[in-house]
Design a protein around this motif. Structure first.
Motif, PDB file in Angstrom:
ATOM      1  N   THR A  64      29.676  47.553  33.098  1.00  0.00           N
ATOM      2  CA  THR A  64      30.151  48.769  34.214  1.00  0.00           C
ATOM      3  C   THR A  64      29.611  48.128  34.927  1.00  0.00           C
ATOM      4  N   MET A  65      28.048  47.682  35.368  1.00  0.00           N
ATOM      5  CA  MET A  65      27.483  46.688  36.832  1.00  0.00           C
ATOM      6  C   MET A  65      28.389  46.306  37.429  1.00  0.00           C
ATOM      7  N   ILE A  66      28.250  45.099  36.421  1.00  0.00           N
ATOM      8  CA  ILE A  66      29.679  43.474  36.534  1.00  0.00           C
ATOM      9  C   ILE A  66      30.836  44.185  36.994  1.00  0.00           C
ATOM     10  N   ALA A  67      31.233  45.595  36.716  1.00  0.00           N
ATOM     11  CA  ALA A  67      33.016  45.122  36.751  1.00  0.00           C
ATOM     12  C   ALA A  67      32.469  46.361  37.980  1.00  0.00           C
ATOM     13  N   VAL A  68      31.500  46.693  38.442  1.00  0.00           N
ATOM     14  CA  VAL A  68      31.548  47.338  39.733  1.00  0.00           C
ATOM     15  C   VAL A  68      31.077  46.245  41.467  1.00  0.00           C
ATOM     16  N   LEU A  69      30.256  44.777  40.309  1.00  0.00           N
ATOM     17  CA  LEU A  69      30.635  43.611  41.905  1.00  0.00           C
ATOM     18  C   LEU A  69      32.090  43.864  42.092  1.00  0.00           C
ATOM     19  N   LEU A 232      50.132  42.525  49.522  1.00  0.00           N
ATOM     20  CA  LEU A 232      49.999  43.737  48.976  1.00  0.00           C
ATOM     21  C   LEU A 232      49.925  44.131  47.570  1.00  0.00           C
ATOM     22  N   LEU A 233      50.444  42.926  46.539  1.00  0.00           N
ATOM     23  CA  LEU A 233      50.328  43.659  45.512  1.00  0.00           C
ATOM     24  C   LEU A 233      48.951  43.501  44.489  1.00  0.00           C
ATOM     25  N   THR A 234      48.014  42.845  45.401  1.00  0.00           N
ATOM     26  CA  THR A 234      46.548  42.948  45.173  1.00  0.00           C
ATOM     27  C   THR A 234      46.042  44.033  44.919  1.00  0.00           C
ATOM     28  N   PRO A 235      45.991  44.911  44.974  1.00  0.00           N
ATOM     29  CA  PRO A 235      45.662  46.676  44.119  1.00  0.00           C
ATOM     30  C   PRO A 235      46.696  46.922  42.916  1.00  0.00           C
ATOM     31  N   VAL A 236      47.255  46.285  42.569  1.00  0.00           N
ATOM     32  CA  VAL A 236      48.136  46.490  41.552  1.00  0.00           C
ATOM     33  C   VAL A 236      47.890  45.965  40.356  1.00  0.00           C
ATOM     34  N   LEU A 237      47.581  44.549  40.709  1.00  0.00           N
ATOM     35  CA  LEU A 237      47.866  43.456  39.740  1.00  0.00           C
ATOM     36  C   LEU A 237      46.771  43.877  38.236  1.00  0.00           C
ATOM     37  N   PRO A 238      45.555  44.357  38.963  1.00  0.00           N
ATOM     38  CA  PRO A 238      44.323  44.181  37.762  1.00  0.00           C
ATOM     39  C   PRO A 238      44.564  45.488  36.943  1.00  0.00           C
ATOM     40  N   ILE A 239      45.494  46.244  37.629  1.00  0.00           N
ATOM     41  CA  ILE A 239      46.048  47.842  36.325  1.00  0.00           C
ATOM     42  C   ILE A 239      47.422  47.250  35.628  1.00  0.00           C
ATOM     43  N   VAL A 240      48.109  46.125  36.079  1.00  0.00           N
ATOM     44  CA  VAL A 240      48.310  45.802  35.424  1.00  0.00           C
ATOM     45  C   VAL A 240      48.710  45.009  34.210  1.00  0.00           C
ATOM     46  N   ILE A 249      38.942  44.773  30.725  1.00  0.00           N
ATOM     47  CA  ILE A 249      38.990  45.106  32.670  1.00  0.00           C
ATOM     48  C   ILE A 249      38.892  43.979  33.457  1.00  0.00           C
ATOM     49  N   ILE A 250      36.864  43.464  33.218  1.00  0.00           N
ATOM     50  CA  ILE A 250      36.838  42.375  33.667  1.00  0.00           C
ATOM     51  C   ILE A 250      37.387  40.941  34.550  1.00  0.00           C
ATOM     52  N   PRO A 251      37.574  40.668  33.215  1.00  0.00           N
ATOM     53  CA  PRO A 251      39.058  39.281  33.324  1.00  0.00           C
ATOM     54  C   PRO A 251      40.026  39.534  34.897  1.00  0.00           C
ATOM     55  N   SER A 252      40.584  41.257  34.122  1.00  0.00           N
ATOM     56  CA  SER A 252      41.911  42.275  34.976  1.00  0.00           C
ATOM     57  C   SER A 252      41.504  41.846  36.065  1.00  0.00           C
ATOM     58  N   LEU A 253      39.580  42.202  37.154  1.00  0.00           N
ATOM     59  CA  LEU A 253      39.203  42.272  38.514  1.00  0.00           C
ATOM     60  C   LEU A 253      39.160  40.976  38.668  1.00  0.00           C
ATOM     61  N   LEU A 254      38.320  39.656  37.934  1.00  0.00           N
ATOM     62  CA  LEU A 254      39.095  38.023  38.556  1.00  0.00           C
ATOM     63  C   LEU A 254      40.008  38.176  38.433  1.00  0.00           C
ATOM     64  N   ILE A 255      40.789  38.277  38.107  1.00  0.00           N
ATOM     65  CA  ILE A 255      42.256  37.571  38.166  1.00  0.00           C
ATOM     66  C   ILE A 255      42.963  38.553  39.133  1.00  0.00           C
ATOM     67  N   GLY A 256      42.809  39.476  39.597  1.00  0.00           N
ATOM     68  CA  GLY A 256      42.899  39.954  41.431  1.00  0.00           C
ATOM     69  C   GLY A 256      42.293  39.418  42.406  1.00  0.00           C
ATOM     70  N   LEU A 257      41.074  39.184  42.166  1.00  0.00           N
ATOM     71  CA  LEU A 257      40.158  38.510  43.190  1.00  0.00           C
ATOM     72  C   LEU A 257      41.163  37.015  43.579  1.00  0.00           C
ATOM     73  N   VAL A 258      41.058  36.322  42.492  1.00  0.00           N
ATOM     74  CA  VAL A 258      41.562  34.479  42.398  1.00  0.00           C
ATOM     75  C   VAL A 258      43.248  35.219  43.297  1.00  0.00           C
ATOM     76  N   TYR A 259      44.082  36.434  43.036  1.00  0.00           N
ATOM     77  CA  TYR A 259      45.278  36.418  43.678  1.00  0.00           C
ATOM     78  C   TYR A 259      44.893  36.671  44.989  1.00  0.00           C
ATOM     79  N   ALA A 260      43.893  37.551  45.260  1.00  0.00           N
ATOM     80  CA  ALA A 260      44.212  38.138  46.629  1.00  0.00           C
ATOM     81  C   ALA A 260      43.382  36.567  47.774  1.00  0.00           C
TER      82      ALA A 260
END
Length: 427
Positions: A64-69, A232-240, A249-260
Motif C-alpha cells: 500500500t505504501m509503494i502504491a501511495v508513493l 489526457l488518457l493518463t488517469p484512465v490508463l492504470p484503471i484500464v 496494481i504497482i505495474p499499472s501505476l508505473l506504466i501510467g507514470l511512464v506514459y505521462a
C-alpha cells in the motif's frame, strides 16, 4: 484484559480528537500498549512487541505504501504537465454558463483524479481550476468544494491504492476487493450526481475573484501549452490495465507514470521532470505512509492471541447479527468515522476491523464492505480530512459547512454499500 484494551483505545481516540497527538503517533502507542496488555513479550520472533508489532507490523502494508508513493508521483506529473487543468478547462468551456453542467464536468474530472490518488493532492488537481470556475458561473462556494469531494468519493472505488490497502488490511485477494468496489461505484455515482443536481439549483452569486483566479491559472497553463489529447488518457490508463488486463496494481501505476512522462515531455527533459516530480511526490506521500506504518502496527497488535482472546467475547456481544441489524446498526454508527473517531478506517477503525476478522465475528468480505462504506463518508465529510480542509478553504468556507452539505448524501452512500454487503456476505 479486554476492558483494559478498550480503555487504551478510548484514550487513543481522545488523544486524536483533541489533537494532543498526531494520529500516526497515537496509533503506534496504542499498538504497543495493546501488545503489552495482551501479554506479549518485549523481544522474540513470535508474538512479541519488537518482532511482531514493530517489525512485522511496520511493513504489513508495504505494498500500500509503494502504491501511495506511485499514485502521488502520478498526481504531481498530472499537475506539472497540465493534464488535470486541461481536463477541467475543456469541461468548463463545454459547460459554458450552465452551473449544473459545469459542476458535473468538474465532478467527472474529480472522479478521474480520485481514482489516481487520494487526499488533498487529488482535490488540488481538480479544484485549483474547477472550484473558481464553478463559483464564477454561480455555484455556491460550499457546493463547489463539495462537488470536488463527491468526485473523489466516487473515484475511491476505482482507486488502485484503495484496493491495495483494503486487500492488505483484511487479507483478501485484490480480485475480490476489486469486484466489490466495482459494485460500490454505481452507488457512489448516483449519490454524487444527485448532490450536484439538487444542490446547484440554489444559485450563488457570481464572484469576480473566481474568474480572475481561474483566468490567471488558465493563462499560465496556456503559456506552458495544453496537454495533448492522448496525454489526457493518463488517469484512465492504470484503471484500464488493472481492470481490463488484470495487470497488478504497482505495474499499472508505473506504466501510467511512464506514459505521462513520454506523452508530455521532450526526451531531453525526461530525467529532470521525473526527478523533480518524484521529490514533490515524497512530500505528498510521506504523511499517509507514516499513517500506514502505524495502522500496520495496530493491526498486528489486535491480532495477537492474547488480544483476540480478550476482545472477541466483548465485541461479539455488541456486534449485530443478521443482515437487517447489520445494516441498521452500522448505518447509525456512521458518524463515528468522522473527526478521527473509533470507526475511522484510516485510524482505529482498521484495528476494529482486525478484531472483527481475527475473532471470527464477521467474514472478511463483510468487514471489507463495512470499511468501504465508512471510507466513502470519511473521504468527503470528515472536517479533519486534508482533502476536505483544502477544498473548503480554497472555496472560502469552513470545513464544517462542507460536512453539513455533503453528509446526507455520503450517509446514503454508506447505507447503500452496507445493504450491498449484507446481501452478499451476511447470512
Amino acid at each position: 484484559m479486554g476492558i483494559a484494551i478498550l480503555a487504551v483505545m478510548a484514550v487513543g481516540v481522545v488523544l486524536m480528537l483533541t489533537r494532543k497527538l498526531p494520529t500516526a503517533f497515537a496509533l503506534g502507542l496504542m499498538a504497543v500498549a495493546i501488545a503489552v496488555i495482551s501479554g506479549a513479550s518485549w523481544l522474540g520472533k513470535d508474538n512479541s512487541v519488537a518482532g511482531t508489532v514493530l517489525q512485522t507490523g511496520a511493513s504489513m502494508l508495504a505494498a500500500t505504501m509503494i502504491a501511495v508513493l506511485l499514485g502521488s508521483w502520478l498526481g504531481t506529473l498530472m499537475e506539472d504537465t497540465g493534464i488535470s487543468s486541461t481536463l477541467v478547462r475543456k469541461i468548463v468551456e463545454f459547460g459554458g454558463e450552465r452551473p449544473a453542467v459545469v459542476a458535473l464536468g468538474v465532478y467527472a474530472v474529480s472522479i478521474l483524479c480520485g481514482s489516481v490518488t487520494g487526499s488533498a493532492a487529488a482535490a488540488m488537481l481538480a479544484g485549483v481550476v474547477g472550484i473558481p470556475a464553478m463559483i464564477a458561473v454561480g455555484v455556491r462556494p460550499v457546493v463547489a468544494g463539495g462537488t470536488i469531494l463527491m468526485g473523489l468519493a466516487t473515484g475511491l472505488p476505482l482507486e488502485l491504492i484503495g484496493w491495495q490497502f483494503l486487500s492488505d488490511a483484511v487479507k483478501l485477494p485484490i480480485e475480490q476487493v476489486r469486484d466489490f468496489q466495482l459494485k460500490v461505484f454505481p452507488i457512489a455515482l448516483i449519490a454524487g450526481v444527485a448532490y450536484i443536481l439538487i444542490e446547484t439549483r440554489r444559485r450563488g452569486a457570481r464572484h469576480a475573484w473566481a474568474v480572475k483566479v481561474g483566468g490567471a491559472r488558465s493563462a499560465s497553463r496556456v503559456r506552458r501549452g495544453d496537454a495533448s489529447w492522448y496525454a489526457l488518457l493518463t488517469p484512465v490508463l492504470p484503471i484500464v490495465l488493472a481492470l481490463g488486463f488484470e495487470v497488478p496494481i504497482i505495474p499499472s501505476l508505473l506504466i501510467g507514470l511512464v506514459y505521462a512522462l513520454v506523452t508530455t515531455t521532450r526526451p531531453g527533459q525526461l530525467s529532470e521532470r521525473a526527478l523533480r516530480s518524484l521529490y514533490r511526490a515524497f512530500d505528498i506521500a510521506a504523511p499517509p505512509i507514516v499513517l500506514f506504518i502505524a495502522i500496520g502496527m495496530l493491526l498486528s497488535a489486535v491480532k495477537l492471541p492474547g488480544a483476540v482472546k480478550a476482545l472477541t467475547p466483548i465485541i461479539s456481544s455488541v456486534s449485530p447479527s443478521g443482515p437487517v441489524l447489520f445494516i441498521v446498526v452500522f448505518a447509525l454508527l456512521v458518524p463515528l468515522c468522522l473527526y478521527r473517531g473509533p470507526l475511522n478506517v484510516y485510524g482505529l477503525g482498521a484495528g476494529v476491523a482486525g478484531v472483527l476478522i481475527s475473532g471470527g465475528i464477521y467474514p472478511a468480505p463483510a468487514v471489507l464492505g463495512m470499511m468501504s462504506s465508512y471510507g466513502q463518508v470519511l473521504c468527503v465529510s470528515d472536517p479533519t480530512s486534508t482533502q476536505t480542509v483544502w477544498s473548503a478553504q480554497f472555496a472560502g468556507v469552513r470545513p464544517e459547512k462542507v460536512m453539513v452539505s455533503t453528509l446526507p448524501y455520503t450517509w446514503l452512500m454508506a447505507i447503500g454499500a452496507l445493504v450491498l454487503t449484507a446481501v452478499l456476505y451476511i447470512a
